[in-house]
Design a protein around this motif. Structure first.
Motif, mmCIF file in Angstrom:
data_model
loop_
_atom_site.group_PDB
_atom_site.id
_atom_site.type_symbol
_atom_site.label_atom_id
_atom_site.label_comp_id
_atom_site.label_asym_id
_atom_site.label_seq_id
_atom_site.Cartn_x
_atom_site.Cartn_y
_atom_site.Cartn_z
ATOM 1 N N ARG A 102 33.117 -59.886 -53.439
ATOM 2 C CA ARG A 102 32.610 -61.562 -53.728
ATOM 3 C C ARG A 102 31.958 -61.183 -54.905
ATOM 4 N NH1 ARG A 102 27.199 -62.804 -53.795
ATOM 5 N NH2 ARG A 102 25.588 -60.644 -53.864
ATOM 6 N N ILE A 103 32.503 -62.893 -55.183
ATOM 7 C CA ILE A 103 31.827 -63.561 -56.377
ATOM 8 C C ILE A 103 31.042 -64.218 -56.506
ATOM 9 C CG2 ILE A 103 33.298 -64.675 -58.401
ATOM 10 C CD1 ILE A 103 36.313 -64.077 -57.695
ATOM 11 N N ASP A 104 29.478 -64.058 -56.994
ATOM 12 C CA ASP A 104 28.528 -64.620 -57.463
ATOM 13 C C ASP A 104 28.985 -65.263 -58.810
ATOM 14 O OD1 ASP A 104 25.809 -66.038 -58.320
ATOM 15 O OD2 ASP A 104 25.101 -64.231 -58.020
ATOM 16 N N ARG A 105 29.265 -66.579 -58.308
ATOM 17 C CA ARG A 105 29.754 -67.735 -59.724
ATOM 18 C C ARG A 105 28.282 -68.219 -60.773
ATOM 19 N NH1 ARG A 105 32.354 -72.309 -59.763
ATOM 20 N NH2 ARG A 105 31.682 -72.873 -57.134
ATOM 21 N N PRO A 106 27.244 -68.427 -59.595
ATOM 22 C CA PRO A 106 25.550 -68.735 -60.486
ATOM 23 C C PRO A 106 24.984 -67.971 -61.553
ATOM 24 C CG PRO A 106 25.973 -69.530 -58.243
ATOM 25 C CD PRO A 106 26.792 -68.555 -58.324
ATOM 26 N N GLY A 107 25.339 -66.196 -60.813
ATOM 27 C CA GLY A 107 24.325 -64.997 -61.458
ATOM 28 C C GLY A 107 25.624 -64.538 -62.115
ATOM 29 N N ARG A 108 27.241 -64.797 -62.534
ATOM 30 C CA ARG A 108 28.616 -64.412 -62.745
ATOM 31 C C ARG A 108 28.329 -62.726 -62.581
ATOM 32 N NH1 ARG A 108 30.131 -67.216 -67.498
ATOM 33 N NH2 ARG A 108 28.990 -69.865 -67.737
ATOM 34 N N LYS A 109 28.237 -62.722 -61.552
ATOM 35 C CA LYS A 109 28.480 -61.169 -61.301
ATOM 36 C C LYS A 109 29.750 -61.121 -59.762
ATOM 37 C CE LYS A 109 23.681 -59.949 -61.969
ATOM 38 N NZ LYS A 109 22.506 -59.607 -61.447
ATOM 39 N N VAL A 110 30.570 -60.024 -59.979
ATOM 40 C CA VAL A 110 31.746 -60.105 -59.541
ATOM 41 C C VAL A 110 30.765 -58.384 -58.598
ATOM 42 C CG1 VAL A 110 33.207 -60.610 -60.128
ATOM 43 C CG2 VAL A 110 32.981 -58.277 -60.644
ATOM 44 N N PHE A 111 30.977 -57.870 -57.260
ATOM 45 C CA PHE A 111 30.130 -56.998 -56.347
ATOM 46 C C PHE A 111 31.596 -56.305 -55.374
ATOM 47 C CE2 PHE A 111 27.580 -60.117 -56.971
ATOM 48 C CZ PHE A 111 25.948 -58.888 -56.892
ATOM 49 N N ALA A 112 31.493 -54.605 -55.930
ATOM 50 C CA ALA A 112 33.208 -54.112 -55.581
ATOM 51 C C ALA A 112 32.266 -52.820 -54.085
ATOM 52 C CB ALA A 112 33.174 -53.674 -56.808
ATOM 53 N N ASP A 113 33.814 -52.583 -53.735
ATOM 54 C CA ASP A 113 33.629 -52.270 -52.634
ATOM 55 C C ASP A 113 32.890 -51.018 -52.340
ATOM 56 O OD1 ASP A 113 35.772 -51.288 -53.533
ATOM 57 O OD2 ASP A 113 36.298 -51.343 -52.037
ATOM 58 N N ASP A 114 32.505 -50.356 -53.607
ATOM 59 C CA ASP A 114 31.746 -49.308 -54.049
ATOM 60 C C ASP A 114 30.801 -49.495 -54.356
ATOM 61 O OD1 ASP A 114 32.615 -49.712 -56.376
ATOM 62 O OD2 ASP A 114 32.617 -47.896 -57.083
ATOM 63 N N ASP B 33 35.603 -74.575 -62.563
ATOM 64 C CA ASP B 33 34.247 -73.950 -63.099
ATOM 65 C C ASP B 33 35.608 -73.173 -64.595
ATOM 66 O OD1 ASP B 33 32.831 -71.624 -64.097
ATOM 67 O OD2 ASP B 33 32.424 -70.916 -62.485
ATOM 68 N N PRO B 34 35.151 -73.815 -65.279
ATOM 69 C CA PRO B 34 35.828 -73.509 -66.152
ATOM 70 C C PRO B 34 35.559 -72.019 -67.005
ATOM 71 C CG PRO B 34 33.073 -74.255 -67.059
ATOM 72 C CD PRO B 34 33.617 -74.580 -66.018
ATOM 73 N N ASP B 35 34.936 -71.331 -66.831
ATOM 74 C CA ASP B 35 34.731 -69.961 -67.018
ATOM 75 C C ASP B 35 35.700 -68.999 -65.807
ATOM 76 O OD1 ASP B 35 32.794 -70.227 -69.137
ATOM 77 O OD2 ASP B 35 31.372 -69.983 -68.332
ATOM 78 N N VAL B 36 35.883 -69.666 -64.983
ATOM 79 C CA VAL B 36 37.121 -68.984 -64.166
ATOM 80 C C VAL B 36 38.855 -69.615 -64.016
ATOM 81 C CG1 VAL B 36 37.076 -68.084 -62.147
ATOM 82 C CG2 VAL B 36 35.440 -68.543 -61.867
ATOM 83 N N TYR B 37 39.330 -68.275 -64.405
ATOM 84 C CA TYR B 37 41.106 -68.488 -64.595
ATOM 85 C C TYR B 37 41.639 -68.005 -63.615
ATOM 86 C CZ TYR B 37 39.853 -70.315 -69.800
ATOM 87 O OH TYR B 37 39.540 -70.612 -71.028
#
Length: 492
Positions: A86-98, A279-283
């Protein structure tokens, strides 16, 4: 400078290349870099999996681009075998399966693509598990499983008559497996070859390589009794087999982008600076990116995208833009040389075609001309003119008065493949994405032997089609290189 957090989702060829380009600028001074990769270990050259399949698991170590130690040496935090869910764009975080959660200032999505599995009865034993004896052909694990299974079966069916399918078929043949190739369309390698060239390739594969090729046939069911026993075609034909390899194309991995609210069509839509249009912060880079309506699956466009992304992201060239790529391939399929570029067939009534075919020798050459310029070429069995044709296409060079010179070096004609005239940006090695200028730079940096240049650049380590051209460029560059920085004269 306070370093910002850069997260890269994807450690395949595009993600790894983008990372290399960023570090070379040098982005490690600007960013704290974290990389997530679905597969364990470092990044590897997926194109070379066909070589591993043909030659065995001892080749696996040789296809790695960056082993795990490389990341630590470059101050990069790597999570191998960990999937971002999961990518949380408002919170600028990524969540991994571990359970890992990492914040970012800038995010790069390089999730690549996945194998496409057509709807065939009996392919799956449940919603997530292929029937025993059925394999995709996308990862090292896929390849290792195929090699293990091939030891115990006399025959196999490969579904898909494109490049990957034919490479899978050829690889299995090297282990004594009798192979049937089933292609639902009428033409083998239809993305690269026209109908006539495809027919000649089929003849070569059947006559010289012993493959059984079924074009225009659609597989509708896989039969099994604990493991695969047969494949049923739409016309009622039954092919007894103990193994099925599905190589029916790929699909961009865009699920994360969809869930994150990014604009997704075939791929995640980006602008000319490889930024998401939302989103200018996502490439986004690689096979999951859609630029100007195009999604690219070849190495050269991915490399070009990665360079632009790195220029923009690091500030090395904030105005850098990617304007799309000309698609060109040069490869060896089951031992047969194939090259294609531009369009495969005429598209307008004024397009001109120059064609030469020699089916018994497995040779086909054709070029498509428009308004006095080359717009496409297809070569099968003899690719000696490919470097020249690539220059004519890329640089819009005038055509020779005798159009036959596009296909042959005629008596009295100037050598068409003079490497001194080749543009520096010309892609020499498609497998490793190495250009002429990269080879020349390596030589000018002091490495003047062919083995040394091959080791340093990886050029010629894939299918081997470009090895002769690499050797000629190295020889030419070594003869032209200054003997020392002080005098600047050619060596000697």
């Amino acid at each position: 400078m306070t370093r910002k957090d850069l997260v890269v989702i994807g450690n395949g060829m595009a993600g790894a290349r983008a990372l290399e380009e960023i570090i070379a600028r040098p982005g490690a001074e600007r960013f704290r870099i974290t990389v997530f990769g679905d597969e364990p270990g470092g990044s590897y050259n997926r194109i070379l999996l066909s070589r591993v399949l043909a030659e065995g698991p001892d080749e696996i170590d040789d296809i790695y681009l960056n082993p795990v130690d490389w990341y630590a040496e470059h101050d990069v935090t790597l999570y191998p075998g960990v999937r971002v869910v999961r990518i949380d764009r408002p919170g600028r975080k990524v969540f991994a399966d571990d359970g890992t959660v990492v914040g970012y200032d800038t995010l790069i999505i390089a999730t690549g693509s996945r194998s496409a599995f057509p709807p065939i009865d009996g392919m799956w034993s449940d919603d997530a598990t292929l029937t025993p004896g059925v394999f995709g052909f996308r990862t090292i694990d896929d390849t290792a499983a195929m090699l293990d299974h091939a030891r115990d079966v006399p025959n196999a069916v490969v579904i898909g008559g494109g490049l990957l399918g034919l490479e899978a078929a050829h690889g299995l043949q090297q282990h004594g497996v009798d192979v049937h190739v089933v292609q639902s369309g009428p033409v083998l390698m239809s993305r690269q070859l026209d109908a006539e060239a495809g027919a000649i390739l089929r003849r070569v594969l059947e006559r010289d390589h012993g493959m059984h090729v079924h074009t225009g046939h659609r597989p509708v069911a896989i039969r099994s009794a604990g493991s695969v026993t047969a494949v049923l075609l739409a016309d009622g034909t039954v092919i007894d087999t103990g193994m099925v390899v599905v190589a029916a194309g790929t699909r961009p991995n865009v699920g994360l982008g969809v869930a994150a609210g990014l604009t997704v069509e075939r791929g995640i839509v980006v602008d000319d600076r490889m930024r998401s249009v939302d989103d200018p912060d996502v490439y986004v880079v690689g096979e999951c990116a859609q630029h100007r309506g195009e999604v690219y699956g070849l190495v050269a466009p991915l490399w070009e995208q990665a360079a632009v992304l790195a220029d923009v992201l690091t500030g090395a060239d904030p105005d850098a833009e990617y304007h799309g790529s000309r698609t060109a391939t040069k490869l060896k399929v089951a031992g047969v040389d194939v090259a294609s570029m531009g369009v495969r067939a005429p598209e307008g009534e004024d397009d001109e075609v120059v064609r030469y075919s020699e089916p018994k020798r497995g040779i086909h050459k054709s070029v498509v001309l428009r308004d006095g310029r080359l717009v496409g070429a297809t070569l099968l069995g003899d690719t000696s003119k490919v470097a020249y044709l690539q220059q004519v296409l890329d640089r819009g060079l005038p055509l020779p008065e005798d159009r036959a010179e596009l296909l042959f070096t005629l008596s009295g004609a100037a050598p068409a493949e003079d490497v001194s005239e080749m543009d520096g940006s010309t892609q020499v090695c498609n497998c490793s994405g190495v250009s002429k200028e990269e080879i020349v730079a390596c030589v000018e940096g002091g490495e003047t032997s062919v083995p040394g240049v091959v080791a340093a650049t990886r050029a010629g380590t894939g299918c081997g089609t470009c090895r002769g051209l690499v050797e000629r460029i190295v020889t030419w560059a070594a003869e032209s290189a200054p003997c020392c920085a002080a005098c600047g004269h050619p060596a000697g």
